[in-house]
Design an enzyme around this catalytic site. Structure first.
Site, mmCIF file in Angstrom:
data_model
loop_
_atom_site.group_PDB
_atom_site.id
_atom_site.type_symbol
_atom_site.label_atom_id
_atom_site.label_comp_id
_atom_site.label_asym_id
_atom_site.label_seq_id
_atom_site.Cartn_x
_atom_site.Cartn_y
_atom_site.Cartn_z
ATOM 1 N N HIS A 167 71.639 45.101 69.463
ATOM 2 C CA HIS A 167 70.508 44.176 69.330
ATOM 3 C C HIS A 167 69.729 44.429 68.035
ATOM 4 O O HIS A 167 69.174 43.493 67.457
ATOM 5 C CB HIS A 167 69.583 44.311 70.534
ATOM 6 C CG HIS A 167 70.137 43.707 71.784
ATOM 7 N ND1 HIS A 167 69.361 43.374 72.873
ATOM 8 C CD2 HIS A 167 71.400 43.361 72.132
ATOM 9 C CE1 HIS A 167 70.114 42.861 73.824
ATOM 10 N NE2 HIS A 167 71.372 42.851 73.398
ATOM 11 N N HIS A 195 80.591 46.163 77.377
ATOM 12 C CA HIS A 195 80.090 45.854 78.722
ATOM 13 C C HIS A 195 80.841 46.630 79.795
ATOM 14 O O HIS A 195 80.571 46.462 80.982
ATOM 15 C CB HIS A 195 80.204 44.348 78.992
ATOM 16 C CG HIS A 195 79.156 43.535 78.290
ATOM 17 N ND1 HIS A 195 79.135 42.151 78.302
ATOM 18 C CD2 HIS A 195 78.086 43.915 77.545
ATOM 19 C CE1 HIS A 195 78.105 41.717 77.597
ATOM 20 N NE2 HIS A 195 77.450 42.776 77.125
ATOM 21 N N ASN A 227 65.430 42.184 75.041
ATOM 22 C CA ASN A 227 65.227 43.624 74.840
ATOM 23 C C ASN A 227 64.378 44.291 75.923
ATOM 24 O O ASN A 227 64.218 45.517 75.911
ATOM 25 C CB ASN A 227 64.581 43.872 73.468
ATOM 26 C CG ASN A 227 65.489 43.467 72.328
ATOM 27 O OD1 ASN A 227 66.714 43.545 72.441
ATOM 28 N ND2 ASN A 227 64.913 43.014 71.233
ATOM 29 N N ARG A 274 73.457 49.123 73.688
ATOM 30 C CA ARG A 274 72.991 47.755 73.465
ATOM 31 C C ARG A 274 71.845 47.698 72.458
ATOM 32 O O ARG A 274 71.704 46.734 71.718
ATOM 33 C CB ARG A 274 72.579 47.110 74.791
ATOM 34 C CG ARG A 274 73.789 46.623 75.568
ATOM 35 C CD ARG A 274 73.463 46.119 76.969
ATOM 36 N NE ARG A 274 74.684 45.876 77.702
ATOM 37 C CZ ARG A 274 75.498 46.820 78.166
ATOM 38 N NH1 ARG A 274 75.184 48.079 77.983
ATOM 39 N NH2 ARG A 274 76.611 46.522 78.798
#
Length: 326
Positions: free
Chosen positions: A66, A189, A91, A62
């Protein structure tokens, strides 16, 4: 016959990887002469931290996502400060991943001072995390340089757990990613967790109606999900995004959303929205659809994402410490 088809598929995937890498000014093996052990150092560092705390794998994955969606893939997510990207809400849950990057950078600076960027470490660590959770590897084009800007306010462009498919599609499209890329990348995910505060709304007050639950949730799964995230319970409690297989990189995430067992609304929407459902069906090999290998397509989409807004050549810098600008 099956083996030859698989070889062709893998060769096509490799060709696409190289093509995408060249398009962004990156290339596979960028450090082959300047720091030959760069990728192995990152890999062994991620492995070591994963062995101690497996939760770092989805967080490193992730982190790359991000990072790329804000200012491009330039390591801006790593900067310490009172109002940097690192401090932004989306975050905050990535905490355990930052020491992994810092550790890898320390080792790389000893081996090859001032050569390997923090942005590349993030990209490599994301790939290695997928492999450690039983996903398939891909070649990561490298050559990124680190950015000199990091602002929490810029993280507003990150997709949220409540966002519509139309809104997500526009955000992805604006960055050069198509609908299939969206579905593949959200398929990440299949590993990791989410806080109950992002789930309870669809369980107890869907669309603002007190007591209402999202009708897309399977009736047989609803009690399970409510037990995982009780009403008025601990909103910070974390639950697996891929129920029953949250530690393995596989296609069960797509099976779950097909069966109304998605955890967050934006994930379940991949199945209920007509624009994304065909891609889910192809990853699942649903009869009547032309099947796609999720692992191969995920790698290709990661390479595309890894080219977003990259800084190469003389743009940006090679940080000495990943958490601070030079």
């Amino acid at each position: 016959m099956a083996k030859s088809v698989l070889v062709v598929v893998l060769l096509l995937a490799m060709a696409a990887t190289v093509a995408y890498g060249q398009a962004g000014g990156l290339k596979v093996g960028f450090y082959s002469s300047t720091c030959p052990r760069a990728e192995s150092i990152v890999k062994s560092t991620v492995q070591s931290h994963f062995n101690s705390n497996p939760v770092v794998a989805p967080k490193l994955l992730r982190m790359h996502f991000h990072d790329c969606f804000v200012q491009g893939c330039d390591g801006s997510i790593l900067i310490n400060g009172s109002s940097t990207e690192k401090t932004a809400g989306p975050n905050l849950s990535l905490g355990p991943a930052f020491p992994v990057i810092d550790d890898a950078k320390t080792q790389l600076e000893k081996a090859c001072p001032g050569v390997v960027s923090c942005a590349d470490i993030v990209a490599l660590a994301a790939r290695d995390s997928v492999v450690l959770t039983k996903g398939v590897s891909w070649s990561v084009p490298t050559g990124r340089r680190d950015g000199r800007v990091s602002s929490a306010s810029d993280t507003n462009n990150l997709p949220s757990p409540f966002e519509s498919i139309a809104s997500q599609t526009k955000k992805f499209s604006d960055l050069g990613l198509n609908v299939q890329d969206l579905v593949a990348l959200v398929g990440g995910h299949t590993i990791g967790t989410v806080a109950c505060q992002f789930v309870t709304g669809r369980l107890y007050s869907f669309n603002g109606t007190n007591g209402a639950s999202d009708p897309a949730i399977s009736a047989s799964f609803l009690p399970t999900l409510k037990a995982l995230c009780p009403q008025n319970g601990d909103g910070t409690k974390r639950v697996a995004l891929d129920n029953g297989s949250g530690n393995v990189f596989d296609t069960s995430f797509f099976s779950n959303i097909r069966n109304g067992r998605g955890i967050i609304q934006s994930d379940e929407n991949l199945w209920t929205d007509a624009s994304t459902k065909p891609s889910v069906q192809r990853f699942l090999g649903v009869r009547g659809s032309s099947g796609l290998n999720f692992n191969v397509e995920f790698g290709k989409s990661m390479v595309k994402m890894g080219n977003i807004g990259v800084k190469t050549g003389t743009n940006g810098e090679i940080r000495k410490v990943c958490s601070a600008f030079n």
